[in-house]
Structures are given as structure tokens and as C-alpha cells.
Enzyme design. Structure first.
Site, PDB file in Angstrom:
ATOM      1  N   GLU A  32      -8.112  -5.050   2.822  1.00 28.61           N
ATOM      2  CA  GLU A  32      -7.489  -6.360   2.654  1.00 28.61           C
ATOM      3  C   GLU A  32      -7.099  -6.855   4.048  1.00 28.61           C
ATOM      4  OE1 GLU A  32      -3.867  -6.359   0.377  1.00 28.61           O
ATOM      5  OE2 GLU A  32      -3.767  -8.554   0.392  1.00 28.61           O
ATOM      6  N   ARG A 253      -5.084  10.226  -0.351  1.00 26.82           N
ATOM      7  CA  ARG A 253      -4.577   9.496   0.811  1.00 26.82           C
ATOM      8  C   ARG A 253      -4.209  10.500   1.886  1.00 26.82           C
ATOM      9  NH1 ARG A 253      -2.667   4.291  -0.202  1.00 26.82           N
ATOM     10  NH2 ARG A 253      -1.481   4.134   1.709  1.00 26.82           N
ATOM     11  N   LYS A 263       0.806  -1.284   5.477  1.00 23.65           N
ATOM     12  CA  LYS A 263       0.719  -2.475   6.325  1.00 23.65           C
ATOM     13  C   LYS A 263       1.984  -3.319   6.236  1.00 23.65           C
ATOM     14  CE  LYS A 263      -3.383  -3.218   4.645  1.00 23.65           C
ATOM     15  NZ  LYS A 263      -4.701  -3.763   4.301  1.00 23.65           N
TER      16      LYS A 263
HETATM   17  P1  ATP Z   1      -1.607  -0.590   2.835  1.00 19.37           P
HETATM   18  O1  ATP Z   1      -0.624   0.011   1.881  1.00 19.37           O
HETATM   19  O2  ATP Z   1      -1.461  -0.116   4.215  1.00 19.37           O
HETATM   20  O3  ATP Z   1      -1.697  -2.061   2.717  1.00 19.37           O
HETATM   21  P2  ATP Z   1      -3.927  -0.489   1.241  1.00 19.37           P
HETATM   22  O4  ATP Z   1      -4.388   0.691   0.515  1.00 19.37           O
HETATM   23  O5  ATP Z   1      -3.320  -1.541   0.415  1.00 19.37           O
HETATM   24  O6  ATP Z   1      -2.980   0.028   2.389  1.00 19.37           O
HETATM   25  P3  ATP Z   1      -6.381  -1.774   1.845  1.00 19.37           P
HETATM   26  O7  ATP Z   1      -6.741  -2.610   2.992  1.00 19.37           O
HETATM   27  O8  ATP Z   1      -6.364  -2.376   0.497  1.00 19.37           O
HETATM   28  O9  ATP Z   1      -4.990  -1.142   2.187  1.00 19.37           O
HETATM   29  O10 ATP Z   1      -7.248  -0.434   1.827  1.00 19.37           O
HETATM   30  C1  ATP Z   1      -8.600  -0.328   2.107  1.00 19.37           C
HETATM   31  C2  ATP Z   1      -9.038   1.063   1.733  1.00 19.37           C
HETATM   32  O11 ATP Z   1      -8.347   2.036   2.507  1.00 19.37           O
HETATM   33  C3  ATP Z   1      -8.726   1.393   0.283  1.00 19.37           C
HETATM   34  O12 ATP Z   1      -9.847   2.017  -0.265  1.00 19.37           O
HETATM   35  C4  ATP Z   1      -7.548   2.304   0.361  1.00 19.37           C
HETATM   36  O13 ATP Z   1      -7.484   3.159  -0.711  1.00 19.37           O
HETATM   37  C5  ATP Z   1      -7.805   3.041   1.668  1.00 19.37           C
HETATM   38  N1  ATP Z   1      -6.575   3.587   2.253  1.00 19.37           N
HETATM   39  C6  ATP Z   1      -5.458   2.917   2.592  1.00 19.37           C
HETATM   40  N2  ATP Z   1      -4.516   3.744   3.050  1.00 19.37           N
HETATM   41  C7  ATP Z   1      -5.036   5.001   3.015  1.00 19.37           C
HETATM   42  C8  ATP Z   1      -4.563   6.319   3.358  1.00 19.37           C
HETATM   43  N3  ATP Z   1      -3.342   6.514   3.841  1.00 19.37           N
HETATM   44  N4  ATP Z   1      -5.400   7.367   3.203  1.00 19.37           N
HETATM   45  C9  ATP Z   1      -6.635   7.189   2.733  1.00 19.37           C
HETATM   46  N5  ATP Z   1      -7.150   5.998   2.390  1.00 19.37           N
HETATM   47  C10 ATP Z   1      -6.371   4.902   2.513  1.00 19.37           C
HETATM   48 MG    MG Z   2      -4.799  -2.755  -1.066  1.00 20.95          MG
END
Ligand code: ATP
Ligand code: MG
Ligand code: MG
Length: 531
Positions: A32, A253, A263
Site C-alpha cells: 500500500e 511476519r 507504517k
Molecule cells: P504496515 O502495517 O506497515 O502498514 P502492511 O502489512 O499494512 O504493513 P502493506 O503495504 O499492505 O503493509 O504490505 C505489503 C506486503 O508486505 C503484505 O503482503 C504484507 O503482508 C507484507 N508485510 C508487511 N509487514 C510485514 C512483516 N513485518 N513481515 C512480513 N511481511 C510483511
Molecule cells: Mg496493508
């Protein structure tokens, strides 16, 4: 090099994707654009790339841009640059927003089939109902009523529309709470960075993700396992809309001690000026860790060595830095720096009357790193800490030069003020126990700031219910003034070096106006005094 990389891929990801056919696998990495990529995203990106390519399939890089409140072009561009830096290239680049029209039509279909309803129950009450498993009073609105609210009020973002959301009509008392009529669409009046003000309703992640995965031909959706409860809901959406099934594959994760990987929380640190920006060396973003001196190779090797493991883990940074050290140590040129505070002037009575220049290798074991200039002078500086260890009439070795016999040490209390010594170049360096770094005390020495950092939060692992704002480390930047040898003048931003006996450093601000700024690179072992 690239060969080695492939081999380590193989060695550690000996794992098959269920239901995968060679040549037919399609995966997607869906960031995102609401922040910069962090080390958790690196894992997701690498896993998706790994499966796509090991099955000779396709990787889609998709911007999951369905929430104008959090997203913007700056983040989108930064994500693209960071993926390029990581060497991850999608076979296709798409946007969830490409499908707004299609998704809208599918939402209408859900309503027409009696599978969704508009709900204006206040948020708190809705939450409560979902918690205890009670139906919303709006659950039995007629298809006509729902259609009217969705296509006229919600779509146009009217006052009435704004009060409503669209919910899937699944099972309000399901054991799996994710199935208790999840929200599929919401109004948002903010302009979207790609579609402007064309839309006032946006799909939620829970609707968008299965729909776009299916439409784009994704065969395997890799999701972090905190979404596991929502897998049933994902399948439900596809079934209700008669869309092609997508296999879900969960992975864990990654988390690191004393580190936030959200984020939203990272944005908070930026907004409160606890850090300079998203590329701050204290941040777990790709930009932050590389600015701190992490190499892309180190980062990739680390993620691959972890494997996809299904356990949520709280990793220690030292493992990653130790891996990085193995990569930088064989190639980092060696230079000399002395701490400025209480630096001790040493007079070498028989030293060169006027400074002399000689050449030395930049790396004792790797001639390919090249050579540097060494200034020899009758007047040199050494670290106060080293000086305090010396005794009169002791013979020591000045690295890269030769042996020296200490004649006289002048002190003020514990503090050594100056030393008189004489060169003893015939002396055998193998017989001395102290090898000292030293620096010609001439005008061409360079002022340097050596900077180290601490973690932003004080607690190893924040528990549910902990507010991260209660665990802010008061001081996280430590600056030590020093002098370095003249070769440091020609270093460029991003160069990784070693100051002998001090550690590895990355040049953050190259030499200008008499000074250079270098960041200490953790090596996973030493607790440096630069921090
Ligand atoms: P945030 O909470 O930082 O916004 P998010 O999961 O909402 O993280 P996205 O941009 O939607 O962020 O994530 C893109 C991809 O990265 C998704 O497939 C998500 O599952 C993966 N991802 C995000 N954080 C982690 C993590 N700590 N470990 C492994 N994969 C992750
Ligand atoms: Mg997300
Ligand atoms: Mg998140």
C-alpha cells in the site's frame, strides 16, 4: 555473485508451494503506498519473487491503493525505487485502483444477489454487535433499498451515503469473527492520488484483495498469518461473486526487538520529529538500514536465511549486522581516525622534520582495494584511551609505520596531556603487544563526526495493550568528534570503510567545508563506544 545468490536461495527455501504447477504460478507483492518499504516488506517481496521465479511463473507488483486518506505519489515512487534497489522486478505492475469500476460493479452484484447490505449503525455499536454476535438492525434491508443507498447515496458521497458502509451478509454469529458481516465498501471524500475525485466509495482490503487477485490471474496469494482468520472470508467473496479460486499461502511476519514495523507508527515518528525522515538511520525501512550501512546483499541473504517459517519471531538485529559484516569486511578500505576529545599529541624526537608521504594498501588482505597515502610526521595524535594504557620506556608498534619507544608521559591527573617518544624502526613488531593507531598531526587531517544510534523504543517486544509512545528512548543519536587521515577527503556518500580499531562506517555526508560525517555500522558483535 549472482550465482552464489541463487544457490543460497535454493539451500534455504527448500519449500514447495501446494497446488503449484511449473510455468503457471502467479504471485503478487501488494504494497500500500502509505509509507516507505520496511524490512518486513522485503520478506514479502522476496518470497513472492522466489515462488514466481522458481516455478517459472509471474510476479505482479501491485500498488494496493484503495485508501486516499493514507496514500500518495511520494510513497508510490519511493516504493518503486526501493524495489529496484533490492533488485526485485515484477513481470507486471498494476494498481488496485485500475479496477475501481469493475469492483464497483461486483459490489452491486453482491447486493443484487442478496449478499450485501448497507449499514448506518454507528461505528461503536457495530463493533459491539460484531463482538457479541448480534445482527445489525439494517441486516434485512431489501435489495432495492440497499441498491438505492449504495448506487445513489454512497456512490455520490452524500450526507446519507457517508453514514453508511456496505457489509457482506455472511453470518453475524459465526465462530470466526472475521465472518461476522465484514465491511466491503466505505465512503471517502478525499481525492485519490490516481483517480482524483472520480470516486467517493472505496473497497476495503477484504473486498479488494480477493477480487483483484482473482481478476489478475494470481494463483497463490501469499499473506502474513495474522490474516489467517480472514482466509475464510477471502474464499467467501470469491465464491459469492463466482470468481476463480485463489490459493492462500500463509507466511510469518518478521519482527525485530525494539523495532516498530508499522507504517502508521513510523509515520508518527516522522511527524513528531523523533527522526529526520523515512530514510533515518534509526528506521527499519530499506532506506534507513541501507543508510546505516546495510548492504542489499546482506539484507537479501538474511531474509533468505530466515526462510518463510510460520512462527512469529522477534529477531535480534545483531544476526543481520553480523551477516552484513561478512560482506563488507573483505572489501572495506581501512583508514585511521582518532577521537578529538583529549587527543594526545606525541612528539617523535627522531621523526621526519617535515611531513613525508608514503603509499600503503587500503586493505592488508585484499590488494584490489587499492592504495592510500600515509603521512609520516614527527608530530602525531593518538587516542586518549590508548595513551592511558602506555608506560614510560615501553616499546609499542605504530600501525603501518613501525616500533616506537615511549620516553616520557605527561599527565594531569588521569588525563595524558602529551607524550615524548622515539621511533625504533629496527624493532620487531611481532614482539610488541600494543599496536596503536596514530595520525600525523598536520593541517591535512580531516575533522569527522562519527555517529552511532540507538533503537527508538526501549522495550524488546511491545505487548498488546502497550502504547509505544510510553517507550520512547530519550536519546538515540551519539556524535563523537574526531580527526581522520587525509584520504577521507575523497570518500563519497555511501562509501563503506573501516576506521582501524574503531569499526565500520558509512559516509553519510562526504567531506565539505572541512568536515565529513560518518555513521557507525553495527557488526553484530562489538558494543562500540560509538554508541
Ligand atoms: P504496515 O502495517 O506497515 O502498514 P502492511 O502489512 O499494512 O504493513 P502493506 O503495504 O499492505 O503493509 O504490505 C505489503 C506486503 O508486505 C503484505 O503482503 C504484507 O503482508 C507484507 N508485510 C508487511 N509487514 C510485514 C512483516 N513485518 N513481515 C512480513 N511481511 C510483511
Ligand atoms: Mg496493508
Ligand atoms: Mg498493517
Amino acid at each position: 555473485l549472482s550465482k552464489g545468490k541463487k544457490e543460497s536461495h535454493k539451500a534455504n527455501f527448500e519449500i514447495d508451494l501446494p497446488n503449484a504447477e511449473m510455468g503457471k504460478v502467479v504471485t503478487r507483492f501488494p504494497p500500500e503506498p502509505s509509507g516507505y518499504l520496511h524490512i518486513g516488506h522485503v520478506k514479502a517481496a522476496i518470497l513472492n519473487e522466489y515462488f514466481a521465479h522458481s516455478y517459472k511463473g509471474k510476479l505482479i507488483v501491485r500498488f494496493d491503493d484503495t485508501n486516499p486518506t493514507k496514500e500518495n505519489v511520494e510513497f508510490q515512487d519511493a516504493i518503486l525505487e526501493d524495489l529496484e534497489l533490492l533488485g526485485i522486478k515484477g513481470d507486471m505492475m498494476t494498481y488496485s485502483s485500475d479496477y475501481f469500476e469493475k469492483m464497483y460493479d461486483l459490489a452491486v452484484k453482491l447486493i443484487k444477489d442478496g449478499n450485501a447490505y448497507c449499514d448506518d449503525t454507528p461505528l461503536e455499536k457495530m463493533r459491539e454487535e460484531r463482538m457479541v454476535g448480534e445482527p445489525s438492525t439494517r441486516r434485512d434491508r431489501t435489495v432495492e433499498e440497499n441498491l438505492k443507498i449504495f448506487t445513489e447515496e454512497m456512490k455520490n458521497g452524500t450526507e446519507e451515503g457517508l453514514k453508511n458502509c456496505l457489509r457482506a451478509k455472511i453470518d453475524y454469529k459465526a465462530l470466526n469473527k472475521a465472518l461476522r458481516d465484514p465491511v466491503m465498501y466505505r465512503c471517502n471524500l478525499l481525492p485519490h492520488h490516481r483517480t482524483g475525485t472520480q470516486w467517493k466509495v472505496y473497497p476495503t482490503y477484504d473486498f479488494c484483495s480477493p477480487v483483484v487477485d482473482s481478476i489478475e490471474g494470481v494463483t497463490h496469494a501469499l499473506r502474513t498469518n495474522e490474516y489467517r482468520d480472514r482466509n475464510a472470508q477471502y474464499d467467501w467473496v470469491l465464491q459469492a461473486l463466482n470468481l476463480r479460486k485463489v490459493h492462500i499461502w500463509d507466511f510469518s511476519r518478521i519482527n525485530f526487538v525494539r523495532t516498530l514495523l508499522s507504517k502508521r507508527k513510523l509515520q508518527w515518528f516522522v511527524d513528531k520529529h523523533y527522526v529526520s525522515n523515512w530514510d533515518d538511520p534509526r528506521f527499519p525501512t530499506i532506506r534507513g538500514v541501507t543508510r546505516r550501512g546495510m548492504t542489499v546483499e546482506g539484507l537479501r541473504n538474511f531474509i533468505i536465511s530466515q526462510g518463510p517459517s510460520r512462527n512469529i519471531i522477534n529477531l535480534d538485529w545483531s544476526v543481520l549486522w553480523a551477516l552484513n559484516k561478512k560482506i563488507i569486511d573483505p572489501v572495506a578500505p581501512r583508514f585511521t581516525a582518532v577521537d578529538a576529545q583529549n587527543a594526545v599529541p606525541v612528539t617523535l624526537v627522531n621523526g621526519p622534520a617535515t611531513p613525508a608521504k608514503e603509499e600503503r594498501p587500503k586493505h592488508k588482505k585484499n590488494p584490489e582495494v587499492g592504495t592510500k597515502e600515509l603521512i609520516l610526521s614527527g608530530s602525531v595524535l593518538i587516542d586518549q584511551a590508548d595513551a592511558q594504557e602506555l608506560n614510560e620506556s615501553e616499546e609499542v608498534t605504530f600501525m603501518d609505520w613501525g616500533n616506537v619507544i615511549v620516553d616520557k608521559i605527561e599527565k594531569d591527573g588521569e588525563i595524558v596531556k602529551s607524550i615524548h617518544a622515539k621511533l625504533h624502526l629496527e624493532g620487531d613488531f611481532r614482539k610488541t603487544s600494543k599496536k596503536l593507531t596514530w595520525l600525523a598531526n598536520t593541517d591535512d587531517k580531516v575533522s569527522v563526526d562519527m555517529v552511532n544510534f540507538d533503537h527508538l523504543i526501549t522495550k524488546d517486544k511491545l505487548e498488546e495493550g502497550d502504547n509505544f509512545e510510553d517507550f520512547i528512548t530519550p536519546e538515540t543519536e551519539f556524535r563523537t568528534k574526531g580527526y581522520a587521515d587525509l584520504n577521507v577527503r575523497s570518500l563519497k556518500e555511501g562509501d563503506i570503510i573501516q576506521f582501524e580499531r574503531k569499526g565500520y562506517f558509512r559516509v553519510d555526508e562526504p567531506y565539505a567545508n572541512g568536515k565529513a560525517v560518518l555513521f557507525y555500522i553495527p557488526d553484530g558483535k562489538t558494543v562500540s563506544k560509538y554508541g
